[in-house]
Design a protein around this motif. Sequence first.
Motif, PDB file in Angstrom:
ATOM      1  N   GLN A  36       0.852  -1.224  -0.013  1.00 51.32           N
ATOM      2  CA  GLN A  36       0.104  -0.050   0.154  1.00 51.32           C
ATOM      3  C   GLN A  36       1.001   1.286   0.076  1.00 51.32           C
ATOM      4  OE1 GLN A  36      -2.477  -0.571   3.282  1.00 51.32           O
ATOM      5  NE2 GLN A  36      -3.974  -1.818   2.173  1.00 51.32           N
ATOM      6  N   ARG A  37       2.112   1.147   0.678  1.00 53.30           N
ATOM      7  CA  ARG A  37       3.017   2.432   0.765  1.00 53.30           C
ATOM      8  C   ARG A  37       3.446   2.602  -0.604  1.00 53.30           C
ATOM      9  NH1 ARG A  37       4.690   0.181   5.906  1.00 53.30           N
ATOM     10  NH2 ARG A  37       6.900  -0.262   4.951  1.00 53.30           N
ATOM     11  N   VAL A  38       3.790   1.599  -1.514  1.00 58.83           N
ATOM     12  CA  VAL A  38       4.167   1.740  -2.638  1.00 58.83           C
ATOM     13  C   VAL A  38       3.374   2.321  -3.696  1.00 58.83           C
ATOM     14  CG1 VAL A  38       5.321   0.583  -4.764  1.00 58.83           C
ATOM     15  CG2 VAL A  38       6.044  -0.134  -2.347  1.00 58.83           C
ATOM     16  N   LEU A  39       2.090   1.630  -3.704  1.00 62.04           N
ATOM     17  CA  LEU A  39       1.104   2.379  -4.490  1.00 62.04           C
ATOM     18  C   LEU A  39       0.767   3.804  -4.143  1.00 62.04           C
ATOM     19  CD1 LEU A  39      -1.230  -0.776  -4.541  1.00 62.04           C
ATOM     20  CD2 LEU A  39       0.291   0.136  -6.337  1.00 62.04           C
ATOM     21  N   ALA A  40       1.048   4.162  -2.892  1.00 63.42           N
ATOM     22  CA  ALA A  40       0.581   5.606  -2.361  1.00 63.42           C
ATOM     23  C   ALA A  40       1.770   6.575  -3.040  1.00 63.42           C
ATOM     24  CB  ALA A  40       0.573   5.836  -0.915  1.00 63.42           C
ATOM     25  N   VAL A  41       2.967   5.950  -3.198  1.00 66.55           N
ATOM     26  CA  VAL A  41       3.905   6.828  -3.777  1.00 66.55           C
ATOM     27  C   VAL A  41       4.006   6.904  -5.124  1.00 66.55           C
ATOM     28  CG1 VAL A  41       6.519   6.845  -4.086  1.00 66.55           C
ATOM     29  CG2 VAL A  41       5.592   6.219  -1.754  1.00 66.55           C
ATOM     30  N   MET A  42       3.233   6.041  -5.994  1.00 68.59           N
ATOM     31  CA  MET A  42       3.447   6.034  -7.289  1.00 68.59           C
ATOM     32  C   MET A  42       2.258   6.730  -7.948  1.00 68.59           C
ATOM     33  SD  MET A  42       4.670   2.011  -8.208  1.00 68.59           S
ATOM     34  CE  MET A  42       4.981   2.338  -9.628  1.00 68.59           C
ATOM     35  N   GLU A  43       2.651   7.431  -9.201  1.00 64.56           N
ATOM     36  CA  GLU A  43       1.561   8.136  -9.810  1.00 64.56           C
ATOM     37  C   GLU A  43       1.407   7.186 -11.058  1.00 64.56           C
ATOM     38  OE1 GLU A  43       2.806  11.955 -10.520  1.00 64.56           O
ATOM     39  OE2 GLU A  43       3.097  12.708  -8.338  1.00 64.56           O
ATOM     40  N   PRO A  44       0.176   7.320 -11.627  1.00 61.45           N
ATOM     41  CA  PRO A  44      -0.259   6.714 -12.909  1.00 61.45           C
ATOM     42  C   PRO A  44       0.618   7.274 -14.179  1.00 61.45           C
ATOM     43  CG  PRO A  44      -2.285   7.318 -11.860  1.00 61.45           C
ATOM     44  CD  PRO A  44      -1.272   7.881 -11.225  1.00 61.45           C
ATOM     45  N   GLY A  45       1.152   6.605 -15.095  1.00 61.08           N
ATOM     46  CA  GLY A  45       2.060   6.784 -16.188  1.00 61.08           C
ATOM     47  C   GLY A  45       3.168   7.182 -16.063  1.00 61.08           C
ATOM     48  N   ARG A  46       3.751   7.224 -14.647  1.00 58.61           N
ATOM     49  CA  ARG A  46       5.211   7.659 -14.382  1.00 58.61           C
ATOM     50  C   ARG A  46       6.163   6.338 -14.133  1.00 58.61           C
ATOM     51  NH1 ARG A  46       7.429  11.750  -9.494  1.00 58.61           N
ATOM     52  NH2 ARG A  46       9.327  11.224 -10.053  1.00 58.61           N
ATOM     53  N   VAL A  47       7.308   6.511 -14.618  1.00 56.78           N
ATOM     54  CA  VAL A  47       8.205   5.360 -14.345  1.00 56.78           C
ATOM     55  C   VAL A  47       9.147   5.654 -13.392  1.00 56.78           C
ATOM     56  CG1 VAL A  47       9.920   3.820 -15.483  1.00 56.78           C
ATOM     57  CG2 VAL A  47       8.173   4.490 -16.854  1.00 56.78           C
ATOM     58  N   TYR A  48       9.381   4.611 -12.343  1.00 55.84           N
ATOM     59  CA  TYR A  48      10.211   5.113 -11.328  1.00 55.84           C
ATOM     60  C   TYR A  48      11.264   4.005 -11.172  1.00 55.84           C
ATOM     61  CZ  TYR A  48       6.496   7.691  -9.357  1.00 55.84           C
ATOM     62  OH  TYR A  48       5.208   8.705  -9.130  1.00 55.84           O
ATOM     63  N   ALA A  49      12.595   4.461 -11.141  1.00 57.45           N
ATOM     64  CA  ALA A  49      13.823   3.642 -10.695  1.00 57.45           C
ATOM     65  C   ALA A  49      13.597   2.821  -9.336  1.00 57.45           C
ATOM     66  CB  ALA A  49      15.199   4.321 -10.689  1.00 57.45           C
ATOM     67  N   GLY A 109       1.134  -8.728 -10.376  1.00 55.27           N
ATOM     68  CA  GLY A 109       0.434  -7.946 -11.261  1.00 55.27           C
ATOM     69  C   GLY A 109      -0.021  -6.331 -10.946  1.00 55.27           C
ATOM     70  N   LEU A 110       0.545  -5.927  -9.826  1.00 59.36           N
ATOM     71  CA  LEU A 110       0.372  -4.601  -9.279  1.00 59.36           C
ATOM     72  C   LEU A 110       1.115  -3.654 -10.136  1.00 59.36           C
ATOM     73  CD1 LEU A 110      -0.026  -5.347  -5.485  1.00 59.36           C
ATOM     74  CD2 LEU A 110      -1.992  -4.695  -7.000  1.00 59.36           C
ATOM     75  N   ILE A 111       2.298  -3.884 -10.289  1.00 59.35           N
ATOM     76  CA  ILE A 111       3.294  -2.972 -10.942  1.00 59.35           C
ATOM     77  C   ILE A 111       4.053  -3.698 -12.151  1.00 59.35           C
ATOM     78  CG2 ILE A 111       3.752  -1.592  -9.030  1.00 59.35           C
ATOM     79  CD1 ILE A 111       6.371  -2.848  -8.711  1.00 59.35           C
ATOM     80  N   ARG A 112       4.401  -3.087 -13.035  1.00 64.19           N
ATOM     81  CA  ARG A 112       5.147  -3.800 -14.205  1.00 64.19           C
ATOM     82  C   ARG A 112       6.734  -3.101 -14.503  1.00 64.19           C
ATOM     83  NH1 ARG A 112       4.479  -1.124 -19.024  1.00 64.19           N
ATOM     84  NH2 ARG A 112       2.790   0.481 -18.778  1.00 64.19           N
ATOM     85  N   PRO A 113       7.476  -3.909 -15.346  1.00 66.48           N
ATOM     86  CA  PRO A 113       8.514  -3.499 -15.509  1.00 66.48           C
ATOM     87  C   PRO A 113       8.213  -2.169 -16.687  1.00 66.48           C
ATOM     88  CG  PRO A 113       8.920  -5.870 -15.537  1.00 66.48           C
ATOM     89  CD  PRO A 113       7.342  -5.432 -15.524  1.00 66.48           C
ATOM     90  N   ALA A 114       9.131  -1.325 -16.807  1.00 69.81           N
ATOM     91  CA  ALA A 114       9.169  -0.114 -17.689  1.00 69.81           C
ATOM     92  C   ALA A 114      10.558   0.546 -18.047  1.00 69.81           C
ATOM     93  CB  ALA A 114       8.115   0.892 -17.516  1.00 69.81           C
ATOM     94  N   LEU A 115      10.773   1.144 -19.062  1.00 70.10           N
ATOM     95  CA  LEU A 115      12.277   1.740 -19.132  1.00 70.10           C
ATOM     96  C   LEU A 115      12.151   3.201 -18.752  1.00 70.10           C
ATOM     97  CD1 LEU A 115      13.098   0.425 -22.904  1.00 70.10           C
ATOM     98  CD2 LEU A 115      14.072  -0.264 -20.378  1.00 70.10           C
ATOM     99  N   LEU A 116      13.006   3.602 -17.997  1.00 73.33           N
ATOM    100  CA  LEU A 116      12.965   5.082 -17.517  1.00 73.33           C
ATOM    101  C   LEU A 116      13.284   5.980 -18.709  1.00 73.33           C
ATOM    102  CD1 LEU A 116      15.294   4.239 -14.330  1.00 73.33           C
ATOM    103  CD2 LEU A 116      13.022   5.248 -14.200  1.00 73.33           C
ATOM    104  N   PRO A 117      12.687   6.945 -18.668  1.00 72.85           N
ATOM    105  CA  PRO A 117      12.823   7.939 -19.863  1.00 72.85           C
ATOM    106  C   PRO A 117      14.472   8.637 -19.671  1.00 72.85           C
ATOM    107  CG  PRO A 117      11.690   9.135 -17.933  1.00 72.85           C
ATOM    108  CD  PRO A 117      11.681   7.669 -17.665  1.00 72.85           C
ATOM    109  N   HIS A 118      14.724   8.751 -20.853  1.00 70.59           N
ATOM    110  CA  HIS A 118      16.374   9.390 -20.888  1.00 70.59           C
ATOM    111  C   HIS A 118      16.303  10.798 -20.368  1.00 70.59           C
ATOM    112  CE1 HIS A 118      20.028  10.738 -22.543  1.00 70.59           C
ATOM    113  NE2 HIS A 118      19.559  11.824 -22.972  1.00 70.59           N
ATOM    114  N   ALA A 119      17.159  10.902 -19.117  1.00 76.33           N
ATOM    115  CA  ALA A 119      17.493  12.350 -18.374  1.00 76.33           C
ATOM    116  C   ALA A 119      18.674  12.869 -19.115  1.00 76.33           C
ATOM    117  CB  ALA A 119      17.463  11.788 -17.241  1.00 76.33           C
TER     118      ALA A 119
END
Length: 745
Positions: free
Chosen positions: A153-166, A188-198
């Motif tokens: 629940q703490r993880v989901l509270a931190v995350m925003e839809p559409g954003r990729v987190y390290a 199935g709560l979160i899925r892998p994704a590539l971080l945007p180029h910074a």
Amino acid sequence: MLEGSGKRRDMKDTPPVFSAQRVRVLLPLPLAGAYDYRVPPGLDIQSGEFVTVSLNHRPMIGVVWDAAEAPEAVPVPDHRLKPVNAILPAPRMTVSLRRFIDWVAAYTLSPPGAVLRMAMGSTAALEPPTQQAGWTLAGPGSNRQPRMTPERQRVLAVMEPGRVYAGAPLAEAAGVSLGVLRGMADNGLIRPALLPHASRFNRPDPDHPGPRLLGAQAEAATQLVAKVAARRFGVTLLTGVTGSGKTEVYLDAVAEALRQGRQALVLLPEIALSAQWLERFKARFGVSPALWHSEVTPRTRRDTWRAVAEGEAPVVVGARSALFLPFPDLGLVIVDEEHETAFKQEDGVVYNARDMAVVRARLAGAACVLVSATPSLESLTNAESGRYEALDLPERHGGASLPAVETVDLRRTPPERGRFLSPPLIEAVNATLERGEQAMLFLNRRGYAPLTLCRHCGHRMRCPNCTAWLVEHRARRQLQCHHCGHTEAPPAECPECGTANSLVAVGPGVERVLEEAAALWPEARRLVMASDTLPGPAAAGMAAQQIQDREVDLIIGTQIVAKGWHFPHLTLVGVVDADLGLAGGDLRAAERTVQLLHQVAGRAGRAEAPGRVLLQSFSPEHPVMQALISGDLDAFMSEEAAIRRPGHWPPFGRLAALIVSSEDEREADRTARDLGLAAPGGEGVQVLGPAPAPLALLRGRHRRRLLLKTRREIAVQPILRDWLARVPVPNSVRVQVDVDPVSFL
């Protein structure tokens, strides 16, 4: 043109079928020119693309230089050309950079591929940076009902839809372990994704609050800003006394380049200077610029090259090699301390970065600013003739006054026997330290002593690879050659006569001055600033911070202390040997000496307390010493110009040197003789030599020099090409061309 196999075209080939599906590819090798390659079907190649090709069965990276030219003779048929293998996913090299490479190659008589190699920077940068994996919310669509724990629940509270987190920062923010994230992915709560180029570099803010400019500073800054805003080429020589705020003035021009959406390049002569300069830049713009020099790590080099090419590095500060970075829209080029000979590259492609900076700016349609408190006679002459515009800052910033300069006549008040600091200089340091202020002792000579000899037979310790004496570095217990790097331990007995304990140090270096200072002022906190004690920007930055924080009382330094430093509590500068640079027959010896000593003197009295400079000299009546005392450098440079003009010496004539070298002395002599016999002549053309170079043996190679001298209006490059083409040079002999030499060693 050359074909991709590396062989020249065979004139006996039958007339081929010639198509437009071929390109010329320049390779980063010291070859005669670009090679022809075939374009495979379906591959769309444009000029400037980085491509992979084969050369003699070796994979190579090159640049498509331009469309194929009309063949001069019977062309190689398409089917015999090797194909381009692939196009690399890198930004294309701009037209202005390709023209700059061609220009530098033609001017310096260097192979274009050797110049291209400097512009490629990092082959790793030609591949796009790999993206890192992270986590994002899985979103709707799963029928699974995973168990929800407080950690999840703490993880989901931190995350925003559409954003990729390290992963690591996300786990830290939620106060969980990385294992919790993996479990959430399995459920199935979160899925892998590539971080945007910074972007590695934050964009400097041109409107970030900076120092307020007044009077001449504000007027000069306004004019520079207007030149950048005009978006066209022009050169401005910005001069001013030391401490007059030249850096703050040209940083306003950098701000305007940023407002225009263009990039800016600032060249500094010494890597060590970047530490304090970066602090001033950050104070002006809120962030640091990109940094480019030989000390940066391979990863930083890769990231910086790529960021510059993609326009993500708006401002670059660097050494001379930064000129060859792939700026897509260069709007401003600044050469700070433009008089410095450190801008001349002596190995490989021999060029002067100050002069090439003007060319780079012209080809890019950018403004160019040359900056110095002691400008070169070349730049002054260009300003006087109207080729450059001139701006001057005649007063120090903040009301500080210029230091008083005096000479100490060593003929009248010599140091004690075996010492190198005279009584007047010792008294001045005593008074300075008693007031709680800082003092500097300057000697442009590294090590403990420049010469070690036997007092029994007179034998001198010499480098086996060079015509040079070995310098004693007593702290490291070494004798070292400062030309080739050869080191050896000081012998217990003379190598010539075998007498034990007969070797003595002759003359002072900064280590010996430090030893004398330790005996005179044992309580003073001392710091040596030299290239071998400050190996890079980080060490130089720490030393500068110590001085600014008043953790140092006495600075002992070589020429590294002369350039650009701002030490507000330093009030006394003592030059141990002001005559040092005047020895020898160097054309620019007097000019360089007055520039160096004026810059050193400019470190004193840059804040409220007045400064004082003492020059120890055996010839205080010398024009250099008198110019420093009076502060009238303009009159001195006018006299220098009057001396050089009648003989057509630079900047009123042109010079080009040929340096013949070989491991075989007879081969070097023979080739130099042949070049001398084939020397060009004619009205306004003169060849001096051949003669042994002052460093007749360097790194194991015997060296001979010839000097071509012409009137100003005569181009030396065609003469040199014709001259060299008429003399066969053995493979064992190297002939280096130095157009516009600044060193005659």
